[in-house]
Motif scaffolding. Structure first.
Motif, PDB file in Angstrom:
ATOM      1  N   PRO A   1       0.841  -1.198   0.000  1.00 24.75           N
ATOM      2  CA  PRO A   1       0.000   0.000   0.000  1.00 24.75           C
ATOM      3  C   PRO A   1       0.879   1.253   0.000  1.00 24.75           C
ATOM      4  CG  PRO A   1       0.066  -0.957   2.203  1.00 24.75           C
ATOM      5  CD  PRO A   1       0.881  -1.847   1.312  1.00 24.75           C
ATOM      6  N   LEU A   2       0.840   2.000  -1.075  1.00 21.66           N
ATOM      7  CA  LEU A   2       1.650   3.205  -1.221  1.00 21.66           C
ATOM      8  C   LEU A   2       0.998   4.364  -0.479  1.00 21.66           C
ATOM      9  CD1 LEU A   2       3.917   4.899  -2.612  1.00 21.66           C
ATOM     10  CD2 LEU A   2       2.324   5.218  -4.523  1.00 21.66           C
ATOM     11  N   PRO A   3       1.651   4.922   0.545  1.00 26.32           N
ATOM     12  CA  PRO A   3       1.067   6.065   1.250  1.00 26.32           C
ATOM     13  C   PRO A   3       0.973   7.281   0.326  1.00 26.32           C
ATOM     14  CG  PRO A   3       2.845   5.047   2.537  1.00 26.32           C
ATOM     15  CD  PRO A   3       2.917   4.481   1.154  1.00 26.32           C
ATOM     16  N   PHE A   4      -0.177   7.933   0.306  1.00 29.73           N
ATOM     17  CA  PHE A   4      -0.366   9.116  -0.520  1.00 29.73           C
ATOM     18  C   PHE A   4       0.019  10.371   0.272  1.00 29.73           C
ATOM     19  CE2 PHE A   4      -4.002   6.693  -2.750  1.00 29.73           C
ATOM     20  CZ  PHE A   4      -3.102   6.115  -3.626  1.00 29.73           C
ATOM     21  N   VAL A   5       0.623  11.312  -0.443  1.00 31.72           N
ATOM     22  CA  VAL A   5       0.938  12.592   0.179  1.00 31.72           C
ATOM     23  C   VAL A   5      -0.368  13.292   0.550  1.00 31.72           C
ATOM     24  CG1 VAL A   5       2.039  14.826  -0.142  1.00 31.72           C
ATOM     25  CG2 VAL A   5       3.097  12.777  -1.109  1.00 31.72           C
ATOM     26  N   GLN A   6      -0.483  13.685   1.779  1.00 31.69           N
ATOM     27  CA  GLN A   6      -1.711  14.316   2.258  1.00 31.69           C
ATOM     28  C   GLN A   6      -1.636  15.838   2.110  1.00 31.69           C
ATOM     29  OE1 GLN A   6      -4.430  12.413   3.245  1.00 31.69           O
ATOM     30  NE2 GLN A   6      -3.090  10.812   2.408  1.00 31.69           N
ATOM     31  N   PRO A   7      -2.751  16.520   1.888  1.00 33.18           N
ATOM     32  CA  PRO A   7      -4.106  15.949   1.848  1.00 33.18           C
ATOM     33  C   PRO A   7      -4.373  15.193   0.541  1.00 33.18           C
ATOM     34  CG  PRO A   7      -4.188  18.278   1.343  1.00 33.18           C
ATOM     35  CD  PRO A   7      -2.764  17.979   1.708  1.00 33.18           C
ATOM     36  N   ALA A   8      -5.039  14.066   0.676  1.00 30.34           N
ATOM     37  CA  ALA A   8      -5.419  13.240  -0.467  1.00 30.34           C
ATOM     38  C   ALA A   8      -6.729  12.548  -0.143  1.00 30.34           C
ATOM     39  CB  ALA A   8      -4.335  12.214  -0.784  1.00 30.34           C
ATOM     40  N   ARG A   9      -7.388  12.050  -1.165  1.00 28.51           N
ATOM     41  CA  ARG A   9      -8.691  11.418  -0.964  1.00 28.51           C
ATOM     42  C   ARG A   9      -8.570  10.152  -0.116  1.00 28.51           C
ATOM     43  NH1 ARG A   9     -12.787   9.474  -5.789  1.00 28.51           N
ATOM     44  NH2 ARG A   9     -14.354   8.483  -4.432  1.00 28.51           N
TER      45      ARG A   9
ATOM     46  N   ALA B   1      -9.312   6.633  -9.772  1.00 30.83           N
ATOM     47  CA  ALA B   1     -10.110   6.382 -10.973  1.00 30.83           C
ATOM     48  C   ALA B   1     -11.006   5.164 -10.786  1.00 30.83           C
ATOM     49  CB  ALA B   1      -9.189   6.191 -12.178  1.00 30.83           C
ATOM     50  N   ILE B   2     -10.462   4.118 -10.142  1.00 29.67           N
ATOM     51  CA  ILE B   2     -11.285   2.932  -9.886  1.00 29.67           C
ATOM     52  C   ILE B   2     -12.425   3.274  -8.940  1.00 29.67           C
ATOM     53  CG2 ILE B   2     -11.261   0.660  -8.776  1.00 29.67           C
ATOM     54  CD1 ILE B   2      -8.459   0.260  -9.886  1.00 29.67           C
ATOM     55  N   ALA B   3     -12.131   4.053  -7.904  1.00 33.51           N
ATOM     56  CA  ALA B   3     -13.175   4.462  -6.961  1.00 33.51           C
ATOM     57  C   ALA B   3     -14.249   5.289  -7.652  1.00 33.51           C
ATOM     58  CB  ALA B   3     -12.562   5.241  -5.804  1.00 33.51           C
ATOM     59  N   ASP B   4     -13.838   6.151  -8.568  1.00 33.20           N
ATOM     60  CA  ASP B   4     -14.817   6.951  -9.317  1.00 33.20           C
ATOM     61  C   ASP B   4     -15.754   6.050 -10.117  1.00 33.20           C
ATOM     62  OD1 ASP B   4     -13.791   9.314  -8.349  1.00 33.20           O
ATOM     63  OD2 ASP B   4     -12.534   9.705 -10.105  1.00 33.20           O
TER      64      ASP B   4
ATOM     65  N   ILE C   1     -22.575   2.523  -8.234  1.00 37.83           N
ATOM     66  CA  ILE C   1     -23.449   2.293  -7.088  1.00 37.83           C
ATOM     67  C   ILE C   1     -24.182   3.549  -6.652  1.00 37.83           C
ATOM     68  CG2 ILE C   1     -21.995   0.407  -6.283  1.00 37.83           C
ATOM     69  CD1 ILE C   1     -20.878   2.226  -4.146  1.00 37.83           C
ATOM     70  N   GLY C   2     -23.756   4.707  -7.153  1.00 37.76           N
ATOM     71  CA  GLY C   2     -24.443   5.956  -6.834  1.00 37.76           C
ATOM     72  C   GLY C   2     -24.160   6.477  -5.448  1.00 37.76           C
ATOM     73  N   LYS C   3     -23.046   6.041  -4.824  1.00 35.05           N
ATOM     74  CA  LYS C   3     -22.704   6.502  -3.477  1.00 35.05           C
ATOM     75  C   LYS C   3     -21.191   6.664  -3.364  1.00 35.05           C
ATOM     76  CE  LYS C   3     -26.654   4.177  -1.311  1.00 35.05           C
ATOM     77  NZ  LYS C   3     -27.086   3.142  -0.336  1.00 35.05           N
ATOM     78  N   ARG C   4     -20.772   7.518  -2.419  1.00 36.05           N
ATOM     79  CA  ARG C   4     -19.356   7.763  -2.199  1.00 36.05           C
ATOM     80  C   ARG C   4     -18.773   6.689  -1.293  1.00 36.05           C
ATOM     81  NH1 ARG C   4     -16.272  11.476  -4.734  1.00 36.05           N
ATOM     82  NH2 ARG C   4     -15.393  12.352  -2.831  1.00 36.05           N
ATOM     83  N   ILE C   5     -17.471   6.389  -1.482  1.00 33.53           N
ATOM     84  CA  ILE C   5     -16.826   5.356  -0.680  1.00 33.53           C
ATOM     85  C   ILE C   5     -15.542   5.881  -0.048  1.00 33.53           C
ATOM     86  CG2 ILE C   5     -17.743   3.555  -2.180  1.00 33.53           C
ATOM     87  CD1 ILE C   5     -14.908   3.198  -3.327  1.00 33.53           C
ATOM     88  N   THR C   6     -15.096   5.193   0.995  1.00 31.20           N
ATOM     89  CA  THR C   6     -13.796   5.427   1.592  1.00 31.20           C
ATOM     90  C   THR C   6     -13.131   4.075   1.818  1.00 31.20           C
ATOM     91  OG1 THR C   6     -12.588   6.475   3.428  1.00 31.20           O
ATOM     92  CG2 THR C   6     -14.671   5.396   3.969  1.00 31.20           C
TER      93      THR C   6
END
Length: 387
Positions: A290-298, A320-323, A329-334
């Motif tokens: 798991p590559l840590p993303f530079v924050q702030p990030a989604r 892009a996959i999350a989008d 599904i019509g809903k936001r994810i985390t």
């Protein structure tokens, strides 16, 4: 201590809407040869990647669940672990050793342990098997089927770090002093009857040692000075140590003696958390992690593959996959959890719905960065486990 063991149990299922398995389909492409016979003008279609079997542990507001999908016969199983073996949503830690899941909980000064074999379904419950006392400040616990190993600090200003080896059935124990003047103790790795322990002393030195559960002895202590270290077990069973920073490296050590074997450049500015590199796999000269993303990030991190030979890093476009999933599904994810499976050769990424926080699913993503499937649940996954 109360103890209740069974080799089988009556499974309790809930009927719910059949999960949707959505697979991404590879594009069909044509290869037209110039100046050749008509037999060469063919359309070839690449086979779509099949969905793999998997299991997850998750929860909603009231219960802890186990979900299993069997790809061979395309069946699914949905078990309420709170009803089945009494696991509460407030459990402290989940450990997996081979096919055994161990749930730790703490109530009224005592620890309880619920163990389940995810292959056979056998369970064992150890209620209040260990009473906490003022002589130790426990930080973590991990276990085999017979013993629990607690990492702890002794009370007082000296910050003595120790390990207590407790037999589950009769509560007989052995205490081993690890080191003195310690600041932080990180989570352990239990592998092949050994507990790998990393910690930070009050002088800023990151250290590592190993406890042999069969001989009940402590190994040598390696000192990495002020370089933060992350650890994992590689495909051959050796201990891999990531020395984090701008000039990051991976060093391999013999799992028994902690003798140095080799070192390779990591090729990017690593910023992994100290302790176990959760969800990562080191095999075939590649680090899947798991590559840590530079924050702030989604998201905090996303799947990536680093080739130790070419020193090239491939980061999968998780946003892009999350989008794509959200549009479907019509809903936001985390993102709630993510791991790489070497046997299934893909990433498994768990997510929760932002709107409800008690629903979610698991994405299967290929090493090429393609979405293979999305499986949704009426709970959110906290751990992806394999049998």
């Amino acid at each position: 201590m109360q103890r209740n063991e069974s080799s089988s149990f009556q499974q309790e299922r809930k009927e719910y809407q059949k999960m949707r398995l959505k697979t991404s389909v590879w594009a069909v492409f044509a290869l037209l040869a110039m100046g050749c016979s008509s037999d060469d003008n063919v359309i070839q279609e690449q086979e779509e990647t099949p969905i793999a079997s998997f299991q997850v542990i998750g929860e909603d507001a009231n219960s802890v669940f186990q979900y299993a999908y069997n790809a061979e016969n395309e069946t699914e199983e949905f078990i309420n672990l709170t009803t089945e073996i009494g696991v509460s949503t407030g459990y402290l830690t989940l450990r997996q050793i081979d096919e055994f899941l161990s749930f730790y909980s703490f109530s009224q000064g005592a620890f309880s342990l619920d163990i389940k074999n995810i292959r056979s379904g056998a369970v064992a419950n150890y209620v209040d098997f260990y009473v906490d006392g003022p002589e130790r400040s426990l930080v973590w616990g991990t276990n085999t089927l017979t013993n629990v190993f607690f990492g702890y600090f002794q009370p007082g200003s000296s910050r003595v770090l120790g390990l207590q080896d407790v037999e589950i059935q009769n509560q007989q124990s052995v205490d081993v002093t690890i080191d003195f003047d310690i600041n932080l103790l990180f989570q352990p790795i239990l592998f092949d009857e050994k507990v790998y322990i990393s910690f930070l002393d009050n002088k800023g030195n990151y250290k590592l040692t190993v406890y042999d559960t069969t001989t009940k002895t402590l190994g040598t202590i390696l000192n990495f000075d002020t370089t933060p270290i992350s650890i994992l077990i590689d495909e051959t069973g050796n201990l891999a140590v990531v020395k984090n920073g701008a000039n990051a490296t991976i060093e391999l050590y013999d799992a028994d003696s902690l003798f140095f074997i080799s070192m390779v450049e990591l090729g990017f500015n690593s910023s992994f958390s100290p302790g176990p590199l959760d969800g990562a796999v080191l095999q075939n000269n590649k680090l899947y992690y798991p590559l840590p993303f530079v924050q702030p990030a989604r998201f905090s991190a996303g799947p990536a593959i680093f080739d130790l030979e070419t020193q090239e890093n491939f980061a999968i476009d998780l946003v892009a996959i999350a989008d794509t999933v959200e549009e479907e599904i019509g809903k936001r994810i985390t993102i709630s959890t993510q791991v790489f499976s070497s046997s299934k050769n893909r990433f498994f990424v768990g997510y929760a719905l932002l709107e409800t926080a008690i629903e979610g699913g698991v994405l299967q993503i290929s090493t090429d960065g393609e979405l293979i499937s999305n499986t949704s649940f009426p709970f959110f996954p906290t751990d992806i486990v394999f049998d």
